[in-house]
Structure formats: structure tokens, C-alpha cells
Design a protein around this motif. Sequence first.
Motif, PDB file in Angstrom:
ATOM      1  N   LEU A 128     146.275  82.326  44.132  1.00 38.56           N
ATOM      2  CA  LEU A 128     146.696  81.290  45.065  1.00 38.56           C
ATOM      3  C   LEU A 128     147.734  81.892  46.005  1.00 38.56           C
ATOM      4  O   LEU A 128     148.551  82.718  45.572  1.00 38.56           O
ATOM      5  N   TYR A 129     147.694  81.472  47.274  1.00 40.78           N
ATOM      6  CA  TYR A 129     148.632  81.982  48.255  1.00 40.78           C
ATOM      7  C   TYR A 129     149.347  80.833  48.957  1.00 40.78           C
ATOM      8  O   TYR A 129     148.824  79.733  49.072  1.00 40.78           O
ATOM      9  N   LEU A 130     150.546  81.154  49.454  1.00 37.49           N
ATOM     10  CA  LEU A 130     151.244  80.235  50.343  1.00 37.49           C
ATOM     11  C   LEU A 130     151.823  81.061  51.480  1.00 37.49           C
ATOM     12  O   LEU A 130     152.772  81.829  51.271  1.00 37.49           O
ATOM     13  N   GLN A 131     151.229  80.931  52.647  1.00 35.99           N
ATOM     14  CA  GLN A 131     151.744  81.586  53.845  1.00 35.99           C
ATOM     15  C   GLN A 131     152.787  80.675  54.458  1.00 35.99           C
ATOM     16  O   GLN A 131     152.491  79.518  54.791  1.00 35.99           O
ATOM     17  N   MET A 132     153.999  81.190  54.587  1.00 34.14           N
ATOM     18  CA  MET A 132     155.112  80.397  55.095  1.00 34.14           C
ATOM     19  C   MET A 132     155.593  81.007  56.402  1.00 34.14           C
ATOM     20  O   MET A 132     156.092  82.143  56.406  1.00 34.14           O
ATOM     21  N   ASP A 133     155.434  80.294  57.474  1.00 34.76           N
ATOM     22  CA  ASP A 133     155.862  80.739  58.799  1.00 34.76           C
ATOM     23  C   ASP A 133     156.962  79.821  59.329  1.00 34.76           C
ATOM     24  O   ASP A 133     157.151  78.719  58.826  1.00 34.76           O
ATOM     25  N   SER A 134     157.659  80.304  60.353  1.00 33.41           N
ATOM     26  CA  SER A 134     158.743  79.519  60.978  1.00 33.41           C
ATOM     27  C   SER A 134     159.693  78.986  59.914  1.00 33.41           C
ATOM     28  O   SER A 134     160.047  77.795  59.911  1.00 33.41           O
ATOM     29  N   LEU A 135     160.106  79.856  59.028  1.00 31.33           N
ATOM     30  CA  LEU A 135     160.953  79.433  57.916  1.00 31.33           C
ATOM     31  C   LEU A 135     162.304  78.937  58.397  1.00 31.33           C
ATOM     32  O   LEU A 135     162.862  79.435  59.385  1.00 31.33           O
ATOM     33  N   LYS A 136     162.820  77.959  57.656  1.00 30.54           N
ATOM     34  CA  LYS A 136     164.107  77.345  57.957  1.00 30.54           C
ATOM     35  C   LYS A 136     165.036  77.510  56.763  1.00 30.54           C
ATOM     36  O   LYS A 136     164.559  77.642  55.627  1.00 30.54           O
ATOM     37  N   PRO A 137     166.344  77.473  56.982  1.00 29.59           N
ATOM     38  CA  PRO A 137     167.267  77.568  55.841  1.00 29.59           C
ATOM     39  C   PRO A 137     166.987  76.519  54.760  1.00 29.59           C
ATOM     40  O   PRO A 137     167.166  76.797  53.569  1.00 29.59           O
ATOM     41  N   GLU A 138     166.524  75.354  55.153  1.00 28.22           N
ATOM     42  CA  GLU A 138     166.239  74.308  54.168  1.00 28.22           C
ATOM     43  C   GLU A 138     164.988  74.586  53.335  1.00 28.22           C
ATOM     44  O   GLU A 138     164.696  73.846  52.391  1.00 28.22           O
ATOM     45  N   ASP A 139     164.271  75.654  53.657  1.00 29.93           N
ATOM     46  CA  ASP A 139     163.155  76.081  52.810  1.00 29.93           C
ATOM     47  C   ASP A 139     163.618  76.926  51.638  1.00 29.93           C
ATOM     48  O   ASP A 139     162.820  77.282  50.762  1.00 29.93           O
TER      49      ASP A 139
ATOM     50  N   CYS B 259     143.012  71.575  40.497  1.00 22.80           N
ATOM     51  CA  CYS B 259     143.899  71.508  41.655  1.00 22.80           C
ATOM     52  C   CYS B 259     145.054  72.464  41.378  1.00 22.80           C
ATOM     53  O   CYS B 259     145.636  72.430  40.288  1.00 22.80           O
ATOM     54  N   VAL B 260     145.355  73.313  42.323  1.00 22.19           N
ATOM     55  CA  VAL B 260     146.484  74.234  42.195  1.00 22.19           C
ATOM     56  C   VAL B 260     147.459  73.954  43.320  1.00 22.19           C
ATOM     57  O   VAL B 260     147.056  73.583  44.429  1.00 22.19           O
ATOM     58  N   ALA B 261     148.732  74.116  43.045  1.00 22.09           N
ATOM     59  CA  ALA B 261     149.742  73.671  44.000  1.00 22.09           C
ATOM     60  C   ALA B 261     150.982  74.548  43.957  1.00 22.09           C
ATOM     61  O   ALA B 261     151.215  75.287  42.990  1.00 22.09           O
ATOM     62  N   TRP B 262     151.764  74.434  45.016  1.00 24.02           N
ATOM     63  CA  TRP B 262     153.088  75.038  45.102  1.00 24.02           C
ATOM     64  C   TRP B 262     154.134  73.932  45.117  1.00 24.02           C
ATOM     65  O   TRP B 262     153.986  72.935  45.836  1.00 24.02           O
ATOM     66  N   PHE B 263     155.173  74.152  44.323  1.00 21.93           N
ATOM     67  CA  PHE B 263     156.334  73.285  44.294  1.00 21.93           C
ATOM     68  C   PHE B 263     157.564  74.125  44.577  1.00 21.93           C
ATOM     69  O   PHE B 263     157.524  75.355  44.471  1.00 21.93           O
ATOM     70  N   ARG B 264     158.671  73.479  44.896  1.00 29.05           N
ATOM     71  CA  ARG B 264     159.931  74.197  45.066  1.00 29.05           C
ATOM     72  C   ARG B 264     161.069  73.343  44.537  1.00 29.05           C
ATOM     73  O   ARG B 264     160.968  72.124  44.463  1.00 29.05           O
ATOM     74  N   GLN B 265     162.129  74.036  44.183  1.00 30.54           N
ATOM     75  CA  GLN B 265     163.279  73.348  43.602  1.00 30.54           C
ATOM     76  C   GLN B 265     164.546  74.114  43.907  1.00 30.54           C
ATOM     77  O   GLN B 265     164.583  75.345  43.784  1.00 30.54           O
ATOM     78  N   THR B 266     165.593  73.387  44.281  1.00 38.06           N
ATOM     79  CA  THR B 266     166.924  73.953  44.443  1.00 38.06           C
ATOM     80  C   THR B 266     167.803  73.382  43.341  1.00 38.06           C
ATOM     81  O   THR B 266     167.527  72.303  42.805  1.00 38.06           O
ATOM     82  N   PRO B 267     168.868  74.085  42.987  1.00 40.08           N
ATOM     83  CA  PRO B 267     169.745  73.625  41.905  1.00 40.08           C
ATOM     84  C   PRO B 267     170.262  72.211  42.161  1.00 40.08           C
ATOM     85  O   PRO B 267     170.720  71.896  43.256  1.00 40.08           O
ATOM     86  N   GLY B 268     170.139  71.377  41.142  1.00 42.05           N
ATOM     87  CA  GLY B 268     170.637  70.020  41.242  1.00 42.05           C
ATOM     88  C   GLY B 268     169.703  69.041  41.912  1.00 42.05           C
ATOM     89  O   GLY B 268     170.013  67.852  42.012  1.00 42.05           O
ATOM     90  N   GLU B 269     168.554  69.547  42.387  1.00 45.14           N
ATOM     91  CA  GLU B 269     167.601  68.679  43.078  1.00 45.14           C
ATOM     92  C   GLU B 269     166.319  68.550  42.255  1.00 45.14           C
ATOM     93  O   GLU B 269     166.021  69.381  41.388  1.00 45.14           O
ATOM     94  N   GLU B 270     165.559  67.511  42.545  1.00 44.08           N
ATOM     95  CA  GLU B 270     164.265  67.347  41.887  1.00 44.08           C
ATOM     96  C   GLU B 270     163.254  68.321  42.479  1.00 44.08           C
ATOM     97  O   GLU B 270     163.362  68.758  43.618  1.00 44.08           O
TER      98      GLU B 270
ATOM     99  N   ILE C  16     148.307  76.842  52.604  1.00 50.94           N
ATOM    100  CA  ILE C  16     147.898  77.173  51.246  1.00 50.94           C
ATOM    101  C   ILE C  16     146.450  77.646  51.279  1.00 50.94           C
ATOM    102  O   ILE C  16     145.624  77.131  52.045  1.00 50.94           O
ATOM    103  N   SER C  17     146.164  78.656  50.458  1.00 51.51           N
ATOM    104  CA  SER C  17     144.797  79.145  50.360  1.00 51.51           C
ATOM    105  C   SER C  17     144.599  79.748  48.983  1.00 51.51           C
ATOM    106  O   SER C  17     145.557  79.950  48.243  1.00 51.51           O
ATOM    107  N   GLU C  18     143.351  80.029  48.654  1.00 50.27           N
ATOM    108  CA  GLU C  18     143.085  80.674  47.382  1.00 50.27           C
ATOM    109  C   GLU C  18     141.924  81.622  47.523  1.00 50.27           C
ATOM    110  O   GLU C  18     141.029  81.428  48.349  1.00 50.27           O
ATOM    111  N   ASP C  19     141.960  82.652  46.721  1.00 51.84           N
ATOM    112  CA  ASP C  19     140.837  83.564  46.564  1.00 51.84           C
ATOM    113  C   ASP C  19     140.267  83.248  45.190  1.00 51.84           C
ATOM    114  O   ASP C  19     140.805  83.691  44.178  1.00 51.84           O
ATOM    115  N   SER C  20     139.208  82.455  45.141  1.00 52.02           N
ATOM    116  CA  SER C  20     138.704  81.987  43.849  1.00 52.02           C
ATOM    117  C   SER C  20     138.135  83.127  43.025  1.00 52.02           C
ATOM    118  O   SER C  20     138.178  83.092  41.797  1.00 52.02           O
ATOM    119  N   ALA C  21     137.604  84.161  43.694  1.00 48.34           N
ATOM    120  CA  ALA C  21     137.067  85.300  42.945  1.00 48.34           C
ATOM    121  C   ALA C  21     138.190  86.036  42.223  1.00 48.34           C
ATOM    122  O   ALA C  21     138.028  86.479  41.079  1.00 48.34           O
TER     123      ALA C  21
END
Length: 126
Positions: free
Chosen positions: A78-89, A33-44, A69-74
Motif C-alpha cells: 500500500l502507498y500514500l503519496q503526500m504532496d504539498s505537505l503542511k506542518p499540520e500533517d 479495505c486498507v487504509a492510512w491513519f495518523r496520530q499526534t501525541p494527545g490526539e485521537e 492512496i494506491s496499492e500494488d496488489s501483486a
Amino acid sequence: QVQLVESGGGSVQAGGSLRLSCATSGYNYDNYCVAWFRQTPGEEREGVAAIDSGGTTGYAESVKGRFTISEDSAKKTLYLQMDSLKPEDTAMYYCAVGKGSARPPFALYDFRYSDWGQGTQVTVSS
């Protein structure tokens, strides 16, 4: 040795898009399993999205319908396409690899993952 290298971060205005990439090597799990996480200073660290070796995907509610999220296994990338981004991202985004299913909520718990990249910064301005 497992290696994960993220790229594609940057600065964008709200409503814009970015695509993150994570080049992976060194793991050979049958049930990964592959994943994307994010973190801002002071937050989990927050799980964003995951995909497993069977193609199942899982998303945090905060990004569902905006991120893909998608992947090219060959290419073992791993990719993360992020659309409609918000400041909280705004955050440092990390990719990670582990074992098991990509179904939330367990797929979005960071203790599930054994190896991590160094991160790529995403900044969204209003």
C-alpha cells in the motif's frame, strides 16, 4: 498472521512531498479495505485515506487533492503519496487492514480495522 510494515517517513519542509509504503502479508479477505491513519501525541487517531479491493478510494477532507492512496496488489503493498505537505500533517502514520468499502466516512473510522502496523513518523517543518 497479518503483518503490516510501514516505511518512507521522514522530515520535509512545507510544500514538499513524501511517499509512504506499507508492506502487507497474511490476509486473504475477498472484500478487504486498507487504509492510512495518523496520530499526534494527545490526539485521537485520524483516518487519512482508504482503498478497497474494488479500487474505490476515500479521503479525509483535510488531505483531499494533496494525498493519493494506491496499492500494488501483486506486491501486496500500500502507498500514500503526500504532496504539498503542511506542518499540520506532522504525525505518526499507520497502515491498517480490514473489510468493507473505502467510502467515507465509515472507511475512516479506526474501529473498522483489525490489524495495524507500527507506524512511520512524518515531520513537516515550516
